[in-house]
Design a protein around this motif. Structure first.
Motif, short mmCIF file in Angstrom:
data_model
loop_
_atom_site.label_atom_id
_atom_site.label_comp_id
_atom_site.label_asym_id
_atom_site.label_seq_id
_atom_site.Cartn_x
_atom_site.Cartn_y
_atom_site.Cartn_z
N MET A 164 0.84 -1.20 0.00
CA MET A 164 0.00 0.00 0.00
C MET A 164 0.87 1.25 0.00
N ARG A 165 1.92 1.24 0.83
CA ARG A 165 2.81 2.42 0.88
C ARG A 165 3.46 2.67 -0.47
N GLN A 166 3.89 1.60 -1.13
CA GLN A 166 4.49 1.75 -2.46
C GLN A 166 3.48 2.39 -3.42
N THR A 167 2.24 1.97 -3.31
CA THR A 167 1.19 2.50 -4.19
C THR A 167 0.95 3.99 -3.93
N PHE A 168 0.95 4.35 -2.64
CA PHE A 168 0.65 5.74 -2.29
C PHE A 168 1.78 6.71 -2.64
N LYS A 169 2.91 6.17 -3.11
CA LYS A 169 3.96 7.06 -3.60
C LYS A 169 3.54 7.77 -4.88
N THR A 170 2.65 7.15 -5.64
CA THR A 170 2.29 7.74 -6.94
C THR A 170 0.80 8.01 -7.11
N GLN A 171 -0.02 7.61 -6.15
CA GLN A 171 -1.45 7.91 -6.26
C GLN A 171 -2.05 7.89 -4.85
N PRO A 172 -3.08 8.72 -4.59
CA PRO A 172 -3.59 8.82 -3.22
C PRO A 172 -4.47 7.66 -2.75
N PHE A 173 -5.08 6.94 -3.70
CA PHE A 173 -5.97 5.83 -3.33
C PHE A 173 -5.62 4.58 -4.12
N LEU A 174 -6.00 3.43 -3.61
CA LEU A 174 -5.79 2.19 -4.37
C LEU A 174 -6.55 2.26 -5.69
N GLY A 176 -6.92 4.96 -7.43
CA GLY A 176 -6.38 6.04 -8.26
C GLY A 176 -6.49 7.40 -7.59
N GLU A 177 -7.05 8.36 -8.30
CA GLU A 177 -7.18 9.72 -7.77
C GLU A 177 -8.31 9.84 -6.75
N ALA A 178 -9.24 8.92 -6.80
CA ALA A 178 -10.37 8.89 -5.86
C ALA A 178 -10.57 7.45 -5.40
N PRO A 179 -11.17 7.26 -4.24
CA PRO A 179 -11.34 5.89 -3.77
C PRO A 179 -12.38 5.11 -4.60
N ASN A 180 -12.16 3.82 -4.71
CA ASN A 180 -13.19 2.96 -5.29
C ASN A 180 -13.21 1.64 -4.50
N TYR A 181 -13.80 0.61 -5.07
CA TYR A 181 -14.01 -0.60 -4.28
C TYR A 181 -12.71 -1.21 -3.77
N ALA A 182 -11.61 -1.03 -4.50
CA ALA A 182 -10.32 -1.54 -4.00
C ALA A 182 -10.01 -0.96 -2.62
N ASP A 183 -10.30 0.32 -2.44
CA ASP A 183 -10.08 0.96 -1.14
C ASP A 183 -11.05 0.42 -0.09
N TYR A 184 -12.30 0.23 -0.49
CA TYR A 184 -13.30 -0.22 0.50
C TYR A 184 -13.01 -1.65 0.98
N ILE A 185 -12.47 -2.48 0.09
CA ILE A 185 -12.07 -3.84 0.49
C ILE A 185 -11.13 -3.76 1.69
N VAL A 186 -10.12 -2.93 1.57
CA VAL A 186 -9.10 -2.84 2.61
C VAL A 186 -9.61 -2.05 3.82
N PHE A 187 -10.30 -0.96 3.53
CA PHE A 187 -10.79 -0.12 4.62
C PHE A 187 -11.77 -0.87 5.52
N GLY A 188 -12.57 -1.76 4.94
CA GLY A 188 -13.52 -2.54 5.74
C GLY A 188 -12.84 -3.22 6.92
N GLY A 189 -11.64 -3.72 6.70
CA GLY A 189 -10.90 -4.36 7.78
C GLY A 189 -10.49 -3.38 8.86
N PHE A 190 -10.00 -2.22 8.44
CA PHE A 190 -9.58 -1.21 9.42
C PHE A 190 -10.77 -0.69 10.22
N GLN A 191 -11.90 -0.55 9.55
CA GLN A 191 -13.08 -0.05 10.25
C GLN A 191 -13.59 -1.11 11.26
N TRP A 192 -13.55 -2.34 10.88
CA TRP A 192 -13.89 -3.45 11.79
C TRP A 192 -13.05 -3.35 13.06
N ALA A 193 -11.74 -3.23 12.88
CA ALA A 193 -10.84 -3.15 14.04
C ALA A 193 -11.14 -1.91 14.88
N ARG A 194 -11.42 -0.78 14.22
CA ARG A 194 -11.70 0.47 14.92
C ARG A 194 -12.96 0.35 15.79
#
Lengths: 231, 231
Positions: A164-174, A176-194
């Motif tokens: 993810m860090r490597q990706t964020f070197k060249t774009q703000p979201f998985l 691209g320029e805005a979040p899409n389902y790729a981001d929600y896949i990963v974010f779902g886990g972080f929100q669960w933990a939160r």
């Protein structure tokens, strides 16, 4: 339109916490859709059995059941084509499939031993007993034993996020320029933990922390407003 | 059109082996483009320095240099839009960024300790000495020591590929029904290993084995015809 979503909760019906349900919640918001929430608890198998599923999320669209977060995302993309795309085209839909598997294994699987003993605190007595018994059988030890090494486990977990860090070197979201389902896949886990645990997952200077902040703020702060711990 | 590609080789100039160059080779073939190959060896830094790079692949398009496999893939997609798409849309291009990082870390990084001591066998004397010295400094031990535990390392490597197996349950390629750049990212690593080492990476009943076979056969067997070991 009639959309209803079975979502996993515990004692607080307004505190949904399944990582998979959060993928669907974010996907619905991305599409500008709102769904009536149907709170569901671990031991209420009979409530969703008629819809052909043993797990949530289950989406009801005009009473037609659609189960499994990945299948729901595809269903929304096909059935609401005029709304913002979750995948950004057929190539994105295909590549999201492996990102979905990475989300299941590296994120949900990686977070699980870090927060699992905190989960029963969020559950009523019957659900807590069910959760403990079924998960302890799966791990072959107590939830507290699983979680005992989380101060070292967190180091390996953070390292596993390097792609993810490597990706964020060249774009703000998985996505691209805005979040899409790729981001929600990963974010779902972080929100669960939160929602279930006060355990600190990310250093504040981690680019993934900044990314998570943006997703907590998305859709008028939908995820941040949902009850959870400070992260 | 004039396309030339600097590709890493060793004693055999017809045996290109860099995982990153193979990503580019497959991408060019996907676009139906052919490039003149410019064999390049580790110690020939001065040959590509004028093109602003210390590493290959470097693509020359009408003598304009484009370096780095990821940047080359994006360049081909933008500059040859009427050819078959490498990403299947903007969402795929964005998601391929994280798959590219996974290819670097899990595939190239995961394969490296399994094959690295076999690489000098493919190199001339000067390049072999350079490779050994620079890589042994990086690992802090001899190449043979790095590779000594590969019979156990292979187990962890195979396990790390689980997200591919999960994907292949519902689609034949990472790119969907047909291969695209997501597949070439990962395949580049396998082809690198196949060229430099006889070490067996995959069991024949692994779905990833079948996937690799299909990519070895792609583009009239381009990768399979390139000199390498039986896999």
């Amino acid at each position: 339109m009639s959309l209803k979503l079975y979502e996993l909760v515990g004692t607080d019906a307004a505190r949904p916490f399944s990582p998979y349900c959060w993928r669907t919640r974010m996907a619905l918001a991305h599409k500008g859709l709102s769904a009536e929430t149907l709170p569901w608890r671990f031991t209420e198998k009979s409530a969703i059995a008629p819809h052909g599923s043993e797990r949530v999320p289950v989406l009801l669209h005009h009473d037609k059941p659609v189960a499994d977060s990945w299948i729901i995302a595809n269903y929304l993309e096909v059935n609401f084509p005029d709304r913002p795309s979750l995948f950004g085209g057929e190539g994105g839909r295909a590549m999201a499939r492996m990102i979905n598997a990475w989300g299941d294994i590296a994120i949900v699987g990686g977070l699980s031993p870090l927060v699992i003993a905190d989960i029963p605190n969020n559950l009523g007595e019957v659900d807590a007993a069910y959760f403990r018994k079924s998960r302890e059988a799966r791990f072959g030890k107590s939830l507290e034993e699983v979680q005992a090494s989380r101060d070292t486990g967190i180091v390996a977990f953070r390292k596993s996020l390097e792609i993810m860090r490597q990706t964020f070197k060249t774009q703000p979201f998985l996505g691209g320029e805005a979040p899409n389902y790729a981001d929600y896949i990963v974010f779902g886990g972080f929100q669960w933990a939160r929602v279930v645990s006060p355990f600190k997952l990310l250093e504040t200077d981690d680019p993934i922390y900044a990314w998570r902040e943006k997703l907590l703020d998305a859709f008028e702060g939908m995820a941040r407003k949902s009850p959870g711990h400070e992260v």
